[in-house]
Scaffold this active site. Sequence first.
Site, PDB file in Angstrom:
ATOM      1  N   GLU A 134       1.215  -0.992   0.215  1.00 45.01           N
ATOM      2  CA  GLU A 134       0.029  -0.641  -0.248  1.00 45.01           C
ATOM      3  C   GLU A 134       0.871   1.416   0.267  1.00 45.01           C
ATOM      4  O   GLU A 134       1.894   1.216   0.879  1.00 45.01           O
ATOM      5  CB  GLU A 134      -0.612   0.044   0.928  1.00 45.01           C
ATOM      6  CG  GLU A 134      -1.260   1.279   0.807  1.00 45.01           C
ATOM      7  CD  GLU A 134      -2.630   1.365   2.726  1.00 45.01           C
ATOM      8  OE1 GLU A 134      -3.002   0.138   2.534  1.00 45.01           O
ATOM      9  OE2 GLU A 134      -3.317   2.362   3.501  1.00 45.01           O
ATOM     10  N   GLU A 139      -2.636  12.314   3.502  1.00 45.28           N
ATOM     11  CA  GLU A 139      -3.426  11.101   4.151  1.00 45.28           C
ATOM     12  C   GLU A 139      -3.043  12.217   5.506  1.00 45.28           C
ATOM     13  O   GLU A 139      -1.957  12.188   5.216  1.00 45.28           O
ATOM     14  CB  GLU A 139      -2.981   9.307   4.623  1.00 45.28           C
ATOM     15  CG  GLU A 139      -4.073   9.398   5.117  1.00 45.28           C
ATOM     16  CD  GLU A 139      -3.253   7.601   5.807  1.00 45.28           C
ATOM     17  OE1 GLU A 139      -2.691   7.097   5.644  1.00 45.28           O
ATOM     18  OE2 GLU A 139      -4.651   6.813   6.125  1.00 45.28           O
TER      19      GLU A 139
END
Length: 317
Positions: A134, A139
């Site tokens: 990932e 974020e």
Amino acid sequence: MRINYLFFVILTRAVHTTLGATYYRTSQLAGQSFLDAFNFQAISDPTNGRVTYVDESTAQADGLVSVANNKLTLRADYTTRLSSSDPGRKSFRIQSNSQYTTHVAIFDIAHMPQGCGTWPAVCEVGGNWPNEGEVDIVEGVNDQTPNRCSLHTSSGCTMPSSRSMTGTVDGTDCSAYDNYNAGCGVEFNDNLSYGPNFNNNGGGWYAVERSSSYIKVFFWERTSGSVPSDVKSPGSSINTSNWGTPVAYFPSTDCNFSTYFGAHNIIINLTFCGDWAGSSSAYSASGCPSTCVDYVNNNPSAFSNAYFEFNSLNIYQ
Ligand SMILES: *[C@@H]1O[C@H](CO)[C@@H](O)[C@H](O)[C@H]1NC(C)=O
Ligand SMILES: *[C@@H]1O[C@H](CO)[C@@H](O)[C@H](O)[C@H]1NC(C)=O
Ligand SMILES: *[C@@H]1O[C@H](CO)[C@@H](O)[C@H](O)[C@H]1NC(C)=O
Ligand SMILES: *[C@@H]1O[C@H](CO)[C@@H](O)[C@H](O)[C@H]1NC(C)=O
């Protein structure tokens, strides 16, 4: 002489592995074509957020997705007050129809979700998590700046503590099983990279470059004077060698990419509270009021700016 030549070869190789490459455009997405290249995932949130991910017809009916002026907007519900027995606040999680291995993706983002309790992400994720890896590009939680990008893998992938990048190392063990899955993160040294500051500055460009030997994340503020021309006006090809030092550089030195990274889908999501944003340390540390779930339930209008607006997404391979 011979030894000097050998050193020269080693040195040039070492330098060259950090240089970029030329890629050719395979997707030019904006507005409706951006939307058409993704599907809505009405799944339960793997991060345990105070959220209900909706399908596309619900998103359309509730005005959570819209296309105007060739821009794509994705938002959470900001009109419904929730009782504690309601499922979470309606929001979006979209996944690209295509998968990517080596590629460059340039996200031109005009606005990102903001507000206490928000936890938005733009990431690239493989199947059978975390075995195919990932990459979290954008974020953060609770409007805390700056942005933090990160890799998450199965056990055994690490990053050198000293690397050629402008960001700051925040973790070198990429294993999702260690450190509460914080991953090997890199914190940006730019408060305009996230949240209200990013939005008030008109947003900017995020780009990820994944080759067989490194992953790089780049960011340019909307008002930056050093945005590469092929990022500002994406054309049919790009040359990442001219993009300068990345914010985050993740080399394969101590992480065999063919072992840890498979084909990835791009995922764009927005949850509330949950494992990170809602943790008592993260929520209260951000100066947000009440408790996260209570705030998200009872203050719908606080989420009128909890939306992504994308100008475009260009993908090169
Ligand atoms: C978004 O989706 C990715 C991939 O499943 C996940 O790793 C990430 O935690 C999600 N973020 C949020 C905020 O739900
Ligand atoms: C970003 O903002 C925080 C909090 O206001 C501050 O401590 C930090 O120095 C700022 N960082 C940069 C790079 O401006
Ligand atoms: C890409 O840019 C680098 C650095 O400017 C240059 O050396 C290289 O020739 C360029 N590649 C192509 C295909 O133009
Ligand atoms: C990485 O893993 C692949 C597949 O397991 C293997 O073929 C390759 O030799 C490894 N590369 C390095 C540098 O160890």
